[in-house]
Write a protein that holds these residues in place. Structure first.
Motif, mmCIF file in Angstrom:
data_model
loop_
_atom_site.group_PDB
_atom_site.id
_atom_site.type_symbol
_atom_site.label_atom_id
_atom_site.label_comp_id
_atom_site.label_asym_id
_atom_site.label_seq_id
_atom_site.Cartn_x
_atom_site.Cartn_y
_atom_site.Cartn_z
ATOM 1 N N ILE A 1 1.010 -1.075 -0.166
ATOM 2 C CA ILE A 1 0.104 0.074 0.005
ATOM 3 C C ILE A 1 0.823 1.286 0.227
ATOM 4 O O ILE A 1 0.585 2.117 -0.805
ATOM 5 N N LEU A 2 1.884 1.233 0.672
ATOM 6 C CA LEU A 2 2.934 2.390 0.857
ATOM 7 C C LEU A 2 3.964 2.177 -0.059
ATOM 8 O O LEU A 2 4.037 3.472 -0.791
ATOM 9 N N ALA A 3 4.349 1.269 -0.472
ATOM 10 C CA ALA A 3 5.576 1.078 -1.603
ATOM 11 C C ALA A 3 5.001 1.471 -3.016
ATOM 12 O O ALA A 3 5.832 1.556 -4.083
ATOM 13 N N SER A 4 3.602 1.338 -3.366
ATOM 14 C CA SER A 4 3.225 1.756 -4.611
ATOM 15 C C SER A 4 3.003 3.077 -4.762
ATOM 16 O O SER A 4 2.765 3.538 -5.772
ATOM 17 N N ASP A 5 3.474 3.897 -3.801
ATOM 18 C CA ASP A 5 3.257 5.465 -3.690
ATOM 19 C C ASP A 5 4.686 6.153 -3.681
ATOM 20 O O ASP A 5 5.049 7.309 -3.890
ATOM 21 N N GLY A 6 5.684 5.279 -3.399
ATOM 22 C CA GLY A 6 7.141 5.677 -3.206
ATOM 23 C C GLY A 6 7.884 4.561 -2.825
ATOM 24 O O GLY A 6 7.498 3.428 -2.449
ATOM 25 N N CYS A 7 9.167 4.553 -3.329
ATOM 26 C CA CYS A 7 10.081 3.523 -2.972
ATOM 27 C C CYS A 7 10.634 3.754 -1.436
ATOM 28 O O CYS A 7 11.098 4.553 -0.850
ATOM 29 N N TYR A 8 11.003 2.320 -0.863
ATOM 30 C CA TYR A 8 11.503 2.394 0.671
ATOM 31 C C TYR A 8 12.313 1.244 0.591
ATOM 32 O O TYR A 8 12.447 0.246 -0.142
ATOM 33 N N ALA A 9 13.320 1.230 1.601
ATOM 34 C CA ALA A 9 14.167 0.335 1.991
ATOM 35 C C ALA A 9 13.536 -0.474 3.128
ATOM 36 O O ALA A 9 13.178 0.063 4.098
ATOM 37 N N MET A 10 13.156 -1.707 2.971
ATOM 38 C CA MET A 10 12.492 -2.827 3.708
ATOM 39 C C MET A 10 13.530 -3.386 4.813
ATOM 40 O O MET A 10 14.710 -3.379 4.665
ATOM 41 N N VAL A 11 13.027 -3.393 6.016
ATOM 42 C CA VAL A 11 13.587 -4.119 6.975
ATOM 43 C C VAL A 11 12.963 -5.294 7.533
ATOM 44 O O VAL A 11 11.849 -5.345 7.791
ATOM 45 N N GLY A 12 13.814 -6.331 7.583
ATOM 46 C CA GLY A 12 12.857 -7.677 7.929
ATOM 47 C C GLY A 12 13.804 -8.857 8.172
ATOM 48 O O GLY A 12 15.157 -8.863 8.006
ATOM 49 N N GLN A 13 13.399 -9.816 8.637
ATOM 50 C CA GLN A 13 14.173 -11.320 9.090
ATOM 51 C C GLN A 13 14.230 -11.977 7.729
ATOM 52 O O GLN A 13 13.366 -12.076 6.885
ATOM 53 N N ILE A 14 15.309 -12.484 7.496
ATOM 54 C CA ILE A 14 15.579 -13.470 6.471
ATOM 55 C C ILE A 14 14.404 -14.623 6.468
ATOM 56 O O ILE A 14 14.486 -15.306 7.276
ATOM 57 N N HIS A 15 13.891 -15.045 5.244
ATOM 58 C CA HIS A 15 13.106 -16.032 5.269
ATOM 59 C C HIS A 15 13.560 -17.130 4.385
ATOM 60 O O HIS A 15 14.603 -16.880 3.324
ATOM 61 N N GLY A 16 12.729 -18.194 4.375
ATOM 62 C CA GLY A 16 13.344 -19.163 3.338
ATOM 63 C C GLY A 16 12.097 -19.448 2.514
ATOM 64 O O GLY A 16 11.161 -18.463 2.374
ATOM 65 N N GLY A 17 12.265 -20.284 1.182
ATOM 66 C CA GLY A 17 11.163 -20.638 0.555
ATOM 67 C C GLY A 17 10.856 -19.394 -0.332
ATOM 68 O O GLY A 17 11.751 -18.716 -0.840
ATOM 69 N N LEU A 18 9.765 -19.228 -1.011
ATOM 70 C CA LEU A 18 9.329 -18.110 -1.713
ATOM 71 C C LEU A 18 9.725 -16.618 -1.356
ATOM 72 O O LEU A 18 10.188 -15.932 -2.243
ATOM 73 N N MET A 19 9.465 -16.265 -0.127
ATOM 74 C CA MET A 19 9.728 -15.098 0.200
ATOM 75 C C MET A 19 11.283 -15.028 0.511
ATOM 76 O O MET A 19 11.609 -13.583 0.121
ATOM 77 N N GLY A 20 11.999 -15.934 0.765
ATOM 78 C CA GLY A 20 13.497 -15.747 0.572
ATOM 79 C C GLY A 20 13.837 -15.512 -0.820
ATOM 80 O O GLY A 20 14.904 -14.603 -0.746
ATOM 81 N N VAL A 21 13.228 -16.053 -1.931
ATOM 82 C CA VAL A 21 13.880 -15.807 -3.143
ATOM 83 C C VAL A 21 13.554 -14.435 -3.352
ATOM 84 O O VAL A 21 14.490 -13.581 -4.066
ATOM 85 N N ILE A 22 12.269 -13.831 -3.120
ATOM 86 C CA ILE A 22 11.975 -12.325 -3.203
ATOM 87 C C ILE A 22 12.990 -11.559 -2.659
ATOM 88 O O ILE A 22 13.497 -10.553 -3.258
ATOM 89 N N GLN A 23 13.226 -11.810 -1.467
ATOM 90 C CA GLN A 23 14.290 -11.016 -0.738
ATOM 91 C C GLN A 23 15.642 -11.039 -1.363
ATOM 92 O O GLN A 23 16.290 -9.890 -1.436
ATOM 93 N N ARG A 24 16.009 -12.182 -1.649
ATOM 94 C CA ARG A 24 17.269 -12.055 -2.272
ATOM 95 C C ARG A 24 17.452 -11.276 -3.598
ATOM 96 O O ARG A 24 18.487 -10.688 -3.975
ATOM 97 N N SER A 25 16.483 -11.457 -4.397
ATOM 98 C CA SER A 25 16.331 -10.794 -5.518
ATOM 99 C C SER A 25 16.436 -9.285 -5.368
ATOM 100 O O SER A 25 17.125 -8.501 -6.103
ATOM 101 N N MET A 26 15.405 -8.841 -4.530
ATOM 102 C CA MET A 26 15.314 -7.422 -4.084
ATOM 103 C C MET A 26 16.404 -6.660 -3.576
ATOM 104 O O MET A 26 16.792 -5.735 -4.005
ATOM 105 N N VAL A 27 17.330 -7.265 -2.775
ATOM 106 C CA VAL A 27 18.322 -6.733 -2.238
ATOM 107 C C VAL A 27 19.512 -6.683 -3.317
ATOM 108 O O VAL A 27 20.460 -5.774 -2.839
ATOM 109 N N LYS A 28 19.430 -7.313 -4.342
ATOM 110 C CA LYS A 28 20.359 -7.116 -5.302
ATOM 111 C C LYS A 28 20.374 -5.674 -5.958
ATOM 112 O O LYS A 28 21.267 -5.170 -6.423
ATOM 113 N N ALA A 29 19.118 -5.162 -6.031
ATOM 114 C CA ALA A 29 18.878 -3.957 -6.877
ATOM 115 C C ALA A 29 18.623 -2.771 -5.786
ATOM 116 O O ALA A 29 18.700 -1.818 -6.266
ATOM 117 N N CYS A 30 18.330 -3.087 -4.619
ATOM 118 C CA CYS A 30 18.097 -1.819 -3.549
ATOM 119 C C CYS A 30 18.742 -2.304 -2.246
ATOM 120 O O CYS A 30 18.384 -3.465 -1.940
#
Length: 411
Positions: free
Chosen positions: A210-239
């Motif tokens: 809801i917030l990130a669709s109106d502006g970009c943010y740096a996310m803070v969170g715990q590392i997860h496994g599975g699909l969420m882990g794949v998304i986190q690893r790809s996002m941190v490469k670009a931001c």
């Protein structure tokens, strides 16, 4: 959406009329006879109990009386009847039916027209809207993973940052469409800026998109496994998002150091944090953890308020898993919410982190029309701390002896 709102209003009026015709209570008949009274101190209430049950003068009676336990018994019953904490961890109860679920058992059947309307809505939501939204969700997540992985191959620089922001905005907006989210943003001139920390009340995991669709943010969170882990690893490469290992999350000093290093670099995106640490049911704001307020950076408060008539955005994690929850969101009519960007706030001279956090929380609650509570959201899964019980014991002992007694407790 205006047409849908008119249908809801018509259905509500029809339900009310049908309930009156059948002499059914429209809303739950709560009774506040026990707890609706002027607040008084422990000493005053025990004094009143003693006077009503004994002819002895309270001021001259220094020893313990059996009637004193009635005060604590009554307070316990009142707390159970009007529990302002645990009811914040269950879905907000609507006063009328919203064409999604039969929220009141008295309304299982009102009329044939309403039943047909509900069945038609069920067919539209699950037969047409749900498959379309699932397709959009997979498209948005798939593009996010692929494009951020590609951008991560580029050298660091202005071009990489520019492409990363555009890709993140595009993918988050596709995911917002997957929920048919209708968002109204207010006071955009107060949007978070680089080098700051954005803090918001937390109702749902979708608060992020809801917030990130109106502006970009740096996310803070715990590392997860599975699909969420794949998304986190790809996002941190670009931001430069901030992901922590499970063991690191418990180290407050390490977390504060990582956050402080990030905000000191004014070229990096603002950090998005939900200080409550858990989802609250869109009616209140609970205690903000002080960690993000100890850094000394500028804080940009944001208030988020959902309209539960079209879809309940609250995630009851103890009742629904993530996949089940997302399917419920995608099978709702829409997710309607308002977002208010509040003016930036800084820590004042002589103000500690807890006081600063409470001031920010109060501003968010006031703007979003939410109840400002002092309780820790950790009570959702934990027990009340012994210090709360000890506080009542100290008050009673001070009343009896005239001086405070320090209780000895074992760790």
């Amino acid at each position: 959406m205006k047409t849908l709102l008119k249908i809801f209003e018509w259905a509500t009026l029809r339900i009310e009329r049908g309930a009156k015709e059948k002499n059914h209570p429209l809303y739950k008949p709560y009774s506040n006879a026990i707890i609706a009274r002027e607040p008084t101190s422990l000493e005053q209430e025990i004094k009143e109990i003693r006077r009503s049950g004994s002819n002895r003068d309270f001021d001259s009676a220094s020893e313990f009386e059996m009637s004193d336990i009635f005060y604590f018994a009554r307070r316990g019953v009142e707390s159970i009847m009007d529990d302002e904490v645990t009811k914040r961890f269950s879905a907000e109860e609507l006063e009328s039916w919203n064409l999604l679920t039969r929220s009141n058992y008295n309304f299982h059947y009102i009329s044939l027209r309403l039943t047909v309307l509900w069945g038609l809505g069920l067919l539209i939501r699950y037969g047409f809207l749900l498959p379309l939204r699932v397709t959009l969700a997979f498209t948005g997540v798939g593009l996010l993973v692929f494009l951020t992985s590609v951008i991560g191959l580029l050298p660091n620089g202005r071009m990489k940052n520019f492409l990363s922001e555009k890709v993140h905005l595009m993918c988050y907006r596709i995911c917002v469409r997957a929920l048919t989210a209708i968002i109204t943003y207010h006071d955009s001139e107060n949007k978070p800026k680089n080098g700051g920390i954005c803090v918001a009340n937390h109702t749902s995991p979708i608060d992020v998109i809801i917030l990130a669709s109106d502006g970009c943010y740096a996310m803070v969170g715990q590392i997860h496994g599975g699909l969420m882990g794949v998304i986190q690893r790809s996002m941190v490469k670009a931001c430069p998002h901030i992901w922590f290992e499970r063991s690191e999350v418990k180290d407050r000093h390490l977390v504060a150091k990582r956050l402080s290093d990030h905000v000191e670099d004014k070229s990096k995106l603002p950090i998005l944090i939900f200080p409550e640490g858990t989802c609250i049911n869109n009616t209140s704001v609970m205690m903000f953890k002080k960690g993000s307020f100890e850094i000394g950076a500028t804080v940009y408060p944001v208030a988020i308020k959902y309209d539960p008539r079209f879809g309940d955005a609250f995630w009851n994690s103890s009742k629904f898993g993530m996949v089940n929850y997302l399917l419920r969101m995608m099978s709702s009519w829409a997710i309607v919410c308002s977002v208010w960007y509040l003016p930036p706030m800084s820590r004042e001279e002589g103000e500690d982190a807890v006081q600063f956090a409470n001031r920010v929380k109060a501003a968010i609650a006031r703007q979003g029309g939410l109840v400002d509570l002092l309780w820790d959201g950790g009570l959702k899964r934990g027990k009340v701390k012994d210090t709360f019980k000890e506080e009542q014991q100290k008050l009673y002992s001070k009343m009896r002896t005239g001086s405070e007694i320090h209780l000895c407790t074992s760790d």
